[in-house]
Scaffold this motif. Structure first.
Motif, PDB file in Angstrom:
ATOM      1  N   ASP A 424      -9.316   3.039   0.029  1.00 28.61           N
ATOM      2  CA  ASP A 424      -9.423   4.171   0.943  1.00 28.61           C
ATOM      3  C   ASP A 424      -9.170   3.743   2.389  1.00 28.61           C
ATOM      4  O   ASP A 424      -8.548   4.470   3.171  1.00 28.61           O
ATOM      5  CB  ASP A 424     -10.814   4.807   0.826  1.00 28.61           C
ATOM      6  CG  ASP A 424     -10.953   5.647  -0.436  1.00 28.61           C
ATOM      7  OD1 ASP A 424      -9.942   6.232  -0.857  1.00 28.61           O
ATOM      8  OD2 ASP A 424     -12.051   5.721  -0.994  1.00 28.61           O
ATOM      9  N   SER A 425      -9.663   2.545   2.752  1.00 24.39           N
ATOM     10  CA  SER A 425      -9.443   2.050   4.118  1.00 24.39           C
ATOM     11  C   SER A 425      -7.963   1.855   4.373  1.00 24.39           C
ATOM     12  O   SER A 425      -7.435   2.256   5.416  1.00 24.39           O
ATOM     13  CB  SER A 425     -10.189   0.725   4.319  1.00 24.39           C
ATOM     14  OG  SER A 425     -11.565   0.901   4.208  1.00 24.39           O
ATOM     15  N   ALA A 426      -7.285   1.222   3.405  1.00 25.28           N
ATOM     16  CA  ALA A 426      -5.863   0.933   3.584  1.00 25.28           C
ATOM     17  C   ALA A 426      -5.026   2.205   3.617  1.00 25.28           C
ATOM     18  O   ALA A 426      -3.999   2.264   4.293  1.00 25.28           O
ATOM     19  CB  ALA A 426      -5.381   0.015   2.468  1.00 25.28           C
ATOM     20  N   SER A 427      -5.462   3.242   2.875  1.00 22.56           N
ATOM     21  CA  SER A 427      -4.686   4.488   2.823  1.00 22.56           C
ATOM     22  C   SER A 427      -5.075   5.463   3.936  1.00 22.56           C
ATOM     23  O   SER A 427      -4.541   6.556   4.018  1.00 22.56           O
ATOM     24  CB  SER A 427      -4.862   5.163   1.462  1.00 22.56           C
ATOM     25  OG  SER A 427      -6.223   5.464   1.229  1.00 22.56           O
ATOM     26  N   GLY A 428      -6.030   5.069   4.789  1.00 24.02           N
ATOM     27  CA  GLY A 428      -6.405   5.898   5.933  1.00 24.02           C
ATOM     28  C   GLY A 428      -7.481   6.920   5.651  1.00 24.02           C
ATOM     29  O   GLY A 428      -7.810   7.722   6.521  1.00 24.02           O
ATOM     30  N   ASN A 429      -8.076   6.901   4.462  1.00 24.65           N
ATOM     31  CA  ASN A 429      -9.144   7.850   4.119  1.00 24.65           C
ATOM     32  C   ASN A 429     -10.486   7.224   4.516  1.00 24.65           C
ATOM     33  O   ASN A 429     -11.253   6.755   3.690  1.00 24.65           O
ATOM     34  CB  ASN A 429      -9.106   8.147   2.616  1.00 24.65           C
ATOM     35  CG  ASN A 429     -10.016   9.311   2.255  1.00 24.65           C
ATOM     36  OD1 ASN A 429     -10.768   9.816   3.090  1.00 24.65           O
ATOM     37  ND2 ASN A 429      -9.957   9.732   1.008  1.00 24.65           N
ATOM     38  N   TYR A 430     -10.770   7.237   5.834  1.00 22.35           N
ATOM     39  CA  TYR A 430     -11.916   6.485   6.347  1.00 22.35           C
ATOM     40  C   TYR A 430     -13.251   7.084   5.934  1.00 22.35           C
ATOM     41  O   TYR A 430     -14.226   6.360   5.700  1.00 22.35           O
ATOM     42  CB  TYR A 430     -11.834   6.400   7.876  1.00 22.35           C
ATOM     43  CG  TYR A 430     -10.579   5.720   8.349  1.00 22.35           C
ATOM     44  CD1 TYR A 430     -10.304   4.415   7.972  1.00 22.35           C
ATOM     45  CD2 TYR A 430      -9.658   6.391   9.153  1.00 22.35           C
ATOM     46  CE1 TYR A 430      -9.155   3.793   8.388  1.00 22.35           C
ATOM     47  CE2 TYR A 430      -8.492   5.777   9.567  1.00 22.35           C
ATOM     48  CZ  TYR A 430      -8.240   4.470   9.180  1.00 22.35           C
ATOM     49  OH  TYR A 430      -7.114   3.850   9.570  1.00 22.35           O
ATOM     50  N   SER A 431     -13.328   8.380   5.832  1.00 22.29           N
ATOM     51  CA  SER A 431     -14.585   9.021   5.439  1.00 22.29           C
ATOM     52  C   SER A 431     -14.997   8.566   4.038  1.00 22.29           C
ATOM     53  O   SER A 431     -16.134   8.174   3.804  1.00 22.29           O
ATOM     54  CB  SER A 431     -14.428  10.542   5.477  1.00 22.29           C
ATOM     55  OG  SER A 431     -15.586  11.176   5.003  1.00 22.29           O
TER      56      SER A 431
END
Length: 747
Positions: A424-431
């Motif tokens: 998720d961090s790498a794909s930009g889904n920070y929440s």
């Protein structure tokens, strides 16, 4: 008769090592039984040998028809001879054997009829041992599903009750281990250990020596609880029994799981050694089964030890020479190739094999066990992360998430959340990434607390046992005093009969003295009890404070790791190189502090750091963080320092070494960076960071340098009450001379 290990599905055996009602009898034992049957034997002994040989064939690895036929022939011969000599035990045991033969041969209906005969005889003649054998065999008719295990446990409890009435202690102990194994499968590891401890008491009481399987189960259960040090201790005991018995079948499994335990405590060298032994033994015992699976662990450990060339050589020689028999072998072979080529940076070739594995897995999804699919998916997810295919990686992670809830392994669930965080961090889904990271730390902390809770409960049990022993000793002493009093009274009565007046006076004096002494003893005992209770309370307070301090260091380390992870995530989206470098330097500074808190909560001491180990680990991290081509010389005196001095020194080292890496060798030429921490004079120590690089031209004036790193070093030197110097001498040398604080490190 032993409770043995079932191997109907050998891959399941290596994954879970779940004991059931039978294990394979060693081949040499089968050959020995055949030789013994060629001799002239007593008819009763011959029946028992024939039945043992029948059991050998029915429990051989695999379920071949020829083995079932051989088993039936020997069982039938034993039954006919039992009828001839009217050996009822042999006749009745034949029904149990027939049930096993038909059940293993997939004819459960016919096997159930034979088992019903055993139940009928046991009920009619009230034969407890036969009833126990029948219930034990009945448990194997049910699958390892939630409902199936519930019925299996009910039958095991009935078998235990029957064997208890029969007074068969060895059988009871074996059944308790079997019982505990069902709890192990359900993920109820504490309940499993409780059953094993009950079995241990019986084994100890009867002096049993065949305990390899017993210790093996305890070892694997401790591993599941995260108590790896205890697990390793019991694992070595199991291996020791295996070496004495020369039982390669179980040695392969024990070495395999011992390797996992060492892997989990990050002792990759010993993990590799154990898995190599498991691999060698598996080639002898299961030449057609687990070689590719164990080889996968060997390759992972070689890569953890930074030996990718050795891993590639093992893949191309040892593993390539093994015969691939089916898609399962091919999947594990490709998995090893993916791991190796990912490590070597050949992502294109790794991607090719990954696509093939995804195809093979889909093709064989009905034939792969859940744990097998889970591990295969983990490798796929790891590769997809490397090639930045985060969307597909998250799909496979969702599959693994559903599987992990069925496997009931908290470590697997915890690591699943960690992988979700990375994707998720790498794909930009920070929440979603933050939620996954919180779940990861929540489970990790709960596991940590559960382990500590289990250790505390063990300490309480130990304390209560010791207290009970002390009370028994006090009661024994009081009993001895009472006996002495009775003897003294008898002597007094005898003397009273001879000299009445004199005895009355003497008796009065003795009685008065005795009362005073008794009263004095009572006061002393009461005082002693109060002192002991206070000592115990103080000990508990000290232990509680130590546990709290460890927990604090643990939480601080976790928080620092979260900060580093967030900085790492942020850096992947920054295009400004100077900003990326600044974040990287901040990560290194945080890591120097995180290492200290990690060492504090993992060590015996709560405030002092062993400087040689800490500095070497810090330098190793910096070498991994920068593409360096330098030689490091480390000379650190064997000394411990309080965290108040260790943290400034760690930060100074981080700044000084980073400065040397960045500026000392501008054209990438080879050089040497040396780090020295030694006693200087009196109570002073000196820290030196030197390089043989380009140095600084002209006279050095510290006040003219306005860089953050230089200001940090200058400020940290003041925190140490030390003298900060920079010298041009065949390169640049940074020196900090400070007073070693003995008061903090006094033990």
């Amino acid at each position: 008769m032993l409770l043995l290990i079932r191997t109907g599905i050998l891959f399941f055996f290596l994954q879970f090592s779940f004991i059931a009602s039978a294990q394979p009898i060693a081949r040499q034992k089968g050959d020995m039984l055949k030789l013994e049957l060629e001799k002239k034997l007593n008819d009763t002994v011959r029946v028992l040998k024939l039945q043992e040989l029948s059991l050998y064939y029915v429990k051989k690895v695999g379920e071949l028809k020829v083995d079932m036929d051989s088993s039936y022939v020997f069982a039938r011969e034993a039954e006919l001879l039992s009828n001839k000599i009217n050996f009822k035990r042999g006749k009745w045991m034949s029904y149990i054997l027939y049930s096993q033969i038909y059940r293993e041969g997939q004819n459960k209906e016919k096997g159930k009829k034979e088992l019903d005969k055993a139940f009928a005889i046991a009920k009619k003649y009230k034969i407890n041992w036969l009833e126990g054998e029948a219930y034990l065999e009945l448990s194997d008719y049910y699958e390892f599903t939630t409902s199936g295990i519930k019925i299996r446990i009910q039958n095991i409890e009935k078998a235990l009750h029957a064997f208890t009435k029969a007074g068969q202690k060895k059988k009871i102990a074996d059944l308790l281990v079997y019982y505990g194994a069902h709890y192990y499968y359900l993920g109820k590891f504490k309940d499993a250990l409780q059953k094993y401890n009950e079995a241990k008491k019986i084994y100890t009481a009867i002096g049993s020596t065949d305990l390899q399987n017993f210790y093996s189960q305890i070892f694997k259960t401790y591993s599941k609880l995260g108590l790896y040090q205890e697990a390793i201790t019991y694992g070595h005991i199991a291996v020791k029994y295996g070496e004495r018995n020369k039982d390669a079948f179980f040695m392969a499994d024990d070495y395999n799981h011992l390797g996992y335990a060492y892997y989990n405590v990050e002792n990759y060298e010993l993990a590799l050694e154990c898995h190599k032994k498991a691999f060698e033994l598996s080639l002898k015992v299961f030449p057609d089964n687990f070689n590719f699976y164990i080889a996968n662990s060997i390759i992972k450990e070689m890569l953890k030890l930074k030996r990718p060339k050795e891993a590639k050589h093992f893949l191309d020689t040892e593993l390539k020479s093994q015969k691939i028999k089916d898609d399962r072998d091919l999947i594990w072979y490709r998995i090893s190739q993916i791991i190796v080529y990912d490590a070597l940076g050949n992502l294109k070739l790794a991607d090719k094999y990954c696509n093939e594995v995804m195809y093979l897995q889909e093709k064989n999804k009905k034939n792969l066990l859940q744990i097998s699919s889970f591990e295969v998916n983990n490798t796929i997810i790891s590769h997809l992360f490397k090639v930045k295919n985060y969307e597909l990686g998250l799909k496979y992670q969702e599959i693994n998430k559903n599987t992990s809830s069925k496997i009931k392994d908290i470590n697997i669930i915890m690591n699943g959340y960690l992988m979700e965080f990375k994707l998720d961090s790498a794909s930009g889904n920070y929440s979603s990434a933050i939620t996954s990271l919180k779940n990861y730390h929540k489970i990790k902390d709960s596991l940590f607390n559960e382990v500590k809770s289990y250790q505390i409960s063990n300490l309480e049990v130990k304390y209560q046992t010791e207290n009970k022993d002390q009370n028994i000793q006090l009661l024994t002493k009081e009993s001895a005093l009472q006996k002495a009093k009775i003897k003294s009274d008898k002597v007094a009565k005898l003397i009273a009969g001879l000299v009445l007046f004199l005895v009355l006076i003497i008796t009065g004096l003795i009685f008065r003295g005795y009362q005073n002494k008794k009263e004095s003893n009572k006061k002393l005992e009461a005082s002693k009890d109060r002192i002991e209770k206070k000592n115990k309370i103080l000990q508990n307070v000290v232990q509680e404070k130590e546990w709290l301090l460890k927990e604090i260091h643990h939480r601080v380390k976790n928080n620092l790791q979260v900060v580093m992870s967030l900085l790492n995530t942020q850096s992947s989206f920054l295009k400004d190189e100077s900003a990326v470098i600044a974040i990287k330097e901040s990560q290194n500074r945080i890591n120097s502090m995180s290492l200290i808190h990690q060492r504090l909560y993992q060590s015996e001491g709560l405030s002092c750091i062993k400087m040689p180990e800490y500095i070497k680990e810090l330098i190793s991290h910096l070498k991994d963080s920068y593409p360096v081509n330098y030689n490091f010389i480390v000379a650190v005196e064997d000394i411990e320092m309080h965290v108040s001095q260790a943290i400034p020194i760690g930060l100074i080292l981080n700044e000084g070494i980073t400065n040397a890496i960045k500026y000392a060798f501008p054209n990438g030429e080879k050089g040497t960076i040396s780090v020295t921490l030694k006693h200087f004079e009196n109570d002073y120590f000196r820290l030196e960071i030197a390089d043989n690089g380009v140095g600084i031209e002209g006279e050095i004036d510290i006040s003219k340098y306005n860089s953050l790193g230089m200001k940090l070093i200058e400020g940290l030197s003041r925190d140490l009450n030390g003298k900060f110097e920079i010298i041009n001498a065949d390169g640049l040398k940074i020196m900090i001379t400070f007073v070693y604080d003995y008061a903090f490190n006094f033990k």
